[in-house]
Design an enzyme around this catalytic site. Structure first.
Site, PDB file in Angstrom:
ATOM      1  N   LYS A  31       0.983  -1.186   0.018  1.00  0.00           N
ATOM      2  CA  LYS A  31      -0.158  -0.062   0.009  1.00  0.00           C
ATOM      3  C   LYS A  31       0.920   1.149   0.074  1.00  0.00           C
ATOM      4  O   LYS A  31       1.861   1.433   1.018  1.00  0.00           O
ATOM      5  CB  LYS A  31      -1.120  -0.018   1.484  1.00  0.00           C
ATOM      6  CG  LYS A  31      -1.833   1.054   1.417  1.00  0.00           C
ATOM      7  CD  LYS A  31      -2.847   1.137   2.354  1.00  0.00           C
ATOM      8  CE  LYS A  31      -2.121   1.591   3.511  1.00  0.00           C
ATOM      9  NZ  LYS A  31      -1.898   3.122   3.843  1.00  0.00           N
ATOM     10  N   LYS A  60      -6.903   8.018  -0.318  1.00  0.00           N
ATOM     11  CA  LYS A  60      -8.218   8.418   0.424  1.00  0.00           C
ATOM     12  C   LYS A  60      -8.936   9.426  -0.429  1.00  0.00           C
ATOM     13  O   LYS A  60      -9.149  10.499  -0.071  1.00  0.00           O
ATOM     14  CB  LYS A  60      -7.824   8.833   1.783  1.00  0.00           C
ATOM     15  CG  LYS A  60      -7.503   7.636   2.765  1.00  0.00           C
ATOM     16  CD  LYS A  60      -7.324   8.099   4.266  1.00  0.00           C
ATOM     17  CE  LYS A  60      -6.783   6.666   5.045  1.00  0.00           C
ATOM     18  NZ  LYS A  60      -5.383   6.299   4.727  1.00  0.00           N
ATOM     19  N   ASP A  63     -13.378  13.829  -3.423  1.00  0.00           N
ATOM     20  CA  ASP A  63     -13.600  14.982  -4.121  1.00  0.00           C
ATOM     21  C   ASP A  63     -15.025  14.826  -4.875  1.00  0.00           C
ATOM     22  O   ASP A  63     -15.534  13.820  -4.764  1.00  0.00           O
ATOM     23  CB  ASP A  63     -12.258  15.313  -5.096  1.00  0.00           C
ATOM     24  CG  ASP A  63     -12.281  16.642  -5.285  1.00  0.00           C
ATOM     25  OD1 ASP A  63     -13.218  17.545  -5.521  1.00  0.00           O
ATOM     26  OD2 ASP A  63     -11.085  17.155  -5.088  1.00  0.00           O
ATOM     27  N   PRO A  65     -17.370  13.955  -8.112  1.00  0.00           N
ATOM     28  CA  PRO A  65     -17.012  12.670  -9.021  1.00  0.00           C
ATOM     29  C   PRO A  65     -16.061  12.865 -10.135  1.00  0.00           C
ATOM     30  O   PRO A  65     -15.196  11.965 -10.536  1.00  0.00           O
ATOM     31  CB  PRO A  65     -18.470  12.480  -9.682  1.00  0.00           C
ATOM     32  CG  PRO A  65     -19.328  12.914  -8.499  1.00  0.00           C
ATOM     33  CD  PRO A  65     -18.824  14.129  -7.918  1.00  0.00           C
ATOM     34  N   VAL A 171      -2.494  -2.553  13.169  1.00  0.00           N
ATOM     35  CA  VAL A 171      -1.648  -3.508  13.806  1.00  0.00           C
ATOM     36  C   VAL A 171      -0.428  -2.931  13.742  1.00  0.00           C
ATOM     37  O   VAL A 171       0.321  -2.527  12.966  1.00  0.00           O
ATOM     38  CB  VAL A 171      -1.679  -4.847  12.947  1.00  0.00           C
ATOM     39  CG1 VAL A 171      -0.841  -5.766  13.431  1.00  0.00           C
ATOM     40  CG2 VAL A 171      -3.153  -5.290  12.781  1.00  0.00           C
ATOM     41  N   GLY A 172       0.295  -3.312  14.763  1.00  0.00           N
ATOM     42  CA  GLY A 172       1.691  -2.819  14.989  1.00  0.00           C
ATOM     43  C   GLY A 172       1.869  -1.423  15.750  1.00  0.00           C
ATOM     44  O   GLY A 172       1.539  -1.414  16.981  1.00  0.00           O
ATOM     45  N   GLY A 175      -0.974  -0.272  18.180  1.00  0.00           N
ATOM     46  CA  GLY A 175      -1.241  -1.108  19.064  1.00  0.00           C
ATOM     47  C   GLY A 175      -1.946  -2.438  19.006  1.00  0.00           C
ATOM     48  O   GLY A 175      -2.222  -3.248  19.845  1.00  0.00           O
ATOM     49  N   ARG A 192       4.826   0.938  10.020  1.00  0.00           N
ATOM     50  CA  ARG A 192       5.903   1.310  10.768  1.00  0.00           C
ATOM     51  C   ARG A 192       6.544  -0.096  11.436  1.00  0.00           C
ATOM     52  O   ARG A 192       7.888  -0.179  11.590  1.00  0.00           O
ATOM     53  CB  ARG A 192       5.555   2.318  11.881  1.00  0.00           C
ATOM     54  CG  ARG A 192       5.565   3.641  11.349  1.00  0.00           C
ATOM     55  CD  ARG A 192       4.960   4.591  12.229  1.00  0.00           C
ATOM     56  NE  ARG A 192       3.348   4.109  12.307  1.00  0.00           N
ATOM     57  CZ  ARG A 192       2.593   5.043  13.235  1.00  0.00           C
ATOM     58  NH1 ARG A 192       3.170   6.032  14.050  1.00  0.00           N
ATOM     59  NH2 ARG A 192       1.245   4.680  13.283  1.00  0.00           N
TER      60      ARG A 192
HETATM   61  P1  XMP Z   1       1.041   2.085  10.458  1.00  0.00           P
HETATM   62  O1  XMP Z   1       2.621   2.505  10.612  1.00  0.00           O
HETATM   63  O2  XMP Z   1       0.272   2.597  11.661  1.00  0.00           O
HETATM   64  O3  XMP Z   1       0.469   2.535   9.111  1.00  0.00           O
HETATM   65  O4  XMP Z   1       1.234   0.549  10.705  1.00  0.00           O
HETATM   66  C1  XMP Z   1      -0.822   2.065   8.898  1.00  0.00           C
HETATM   67  C2  XMP Z   1      -1.151   2.561   7.397  1.00  0.00           C
HETATM   68  O5  XMP Z   1      -2.530   2.483   7.117  1.00  0.00           O
HETATM   69  C3  XMP Z   1      -2.981   3.895   6.933  1.00  0.00           C
HETATM   70  N1  XMP Z   1      -4.167   4.102   8.034  1.00  0.00           N
HETATM   71  C4  XMP Z   1      -5.382   3.942   7.509  1.00  0.00           C
HETATM   72  N2  XMP Z   1      -5.970   3.977   6.280  1.00  0.00           N
HETATM   73  N3  XMP Z   1      -7.863   3.950   7.125  1.00  0.00           N
HETATM   74  C5  XMP Z   1      -7.057   3.889   6.019  1.00  0.00           C
HETATM   75  O6  XMP Z   1      -7.503   3.917   4.881  1.00  0.00           O
HETATM   76  C6  XMP Z   1      -7.606   3.928   8.296  1.00  0.00           C
HETATM   77  O7  XMP Z   1      -8.466   3.729   9.452  1.00  0.00           O
HETATM   78  C7  XMP Z   1      -6.150   3.832   8.676  1.00  0.00           C
HETATM   79  N4  XMP Z   1      -5.446   3.760   9.578  1.00  0.00           N
HETATM   80  C8  XMP Z   1      -4.180   3.846   9.110  1.00  0.00           C
HETATM   81  C9  XMP Z   1      -1.959   4.792   7.287  1.00  0.00           C
HETATM   82  O8  XMP Z   1      -2.179   6.034   6.509  1.00  0.00           O
HETATM   83  C10 XMP Z   1      -0.799   4.047   7.053  1.00  0.00           C
HETATM   84  O9  XMP Z   1      -0.396   3.902   5.787  1.00  0.00           O
END
Ligand code: XMP
Length: 212
Positions: A31, A60, A63, A65, A171-172, A175, A192
């Protein structure tokens, strides 16, 4: 059993290629999002795609259409196989992303409830449940729901059923553990905890095993 998606939020081509290369064979998709693409340009998709791993663009999208369609054309034209969009702009904006993804043979995932604490201000409860219903009605391929709130992800699963996928961040570093959510979802998203690890390959391997 859930797949492992690597959230590659590093900056610069060399770091992205290093981490992606290390994780090849250990992750099911990569991603990418604004941190990487703003630092490298969309050409990074071609560099990463050489490893043969599907690339999902987490822009994400939110905007009107027409603008959503233009964004999706760039994303899929660059070689991505999926896009993540918001739903709160309404059914027509969402449909533009779903249609563009399908026109290009790709997939569209819809943010319903986010994983961070501030999501509880707006992106939860009835709002999230309505967006899950809208994603299903639009023919989206899946939704994004939080590993940090598995009980909420379970509710969203009930709304969309089993014909759509759920990918789950949190995850990670945020938490959550793979075991918290894997029975509700099709994939966990980890950033991360993998790319900041001294050994990204081993970290990815461990998350993948735990997600299975
Ligand atoms: P970490 O480093 O926290 O990264 O493992 C998480 C990744 O996922 C994205 N992220 C989200 N994307 N809805 C989303 O569409 C969410 O609720 C959400 N929470 C985290 C974040 O930008 C990063 O790439």
């Amino acid at each position: 059993m859930a797949d492992l998606l690597l959230a590659l939020d590093v900056k610069g081509k060399s770091e992205a290629v290093r981490v992606a290369g290390a994780c090849t064979g250990e992750v099911d998709a990569i991603k990418i999002g604004y941190p990487l693409v703003l630092s490298t340009g969309l050409g990074i998709v071609k560099d990463l795609a050489k490893a043969g791993i599907p690339i999902i663009a987490d822009f994400k999208v939110a905007d009107i259409p027409n603008t959503n369609s233009l964004i999706c054309e760039e994303v899929f034209g660059a070689g991505c196989s999926g896009i993540i969009t918001h739903a709160f702009c309404g059914h027509d904006s969402l449909a533009a992303c779903v249609d563009a993804a399908h026109d290009h043979g790709g997939v569209c995932f819809v943010v319903c409830e986010m994983s961070h604490p501030g999501a509880l201000d707006f992106l939860t409860g009835e709002n999230a449940e309505r967006m899950a219903g809208m994603a299903k009605a639009a023919g989206a391929d899946g939704i994004i729901a939080p590993a940090t709130r598995p009980e909420r992800t379970a509710i969203l699963r009930d709304i969309i059923g089993t014909s759509m996928k759920i990918y789950s961040p949190g995850v990670g570093a945020q938490g959550a553990q793979p075991e918290d959510v894997k029975k509700y979802v099709d994939g966990i998203i980890v950033g991360r905890a993998i790319y900041e690890s001294a050994d990204p390959k081993s970290a990815a391997h461990e998350f993948r095993v735990r997600a299975r």
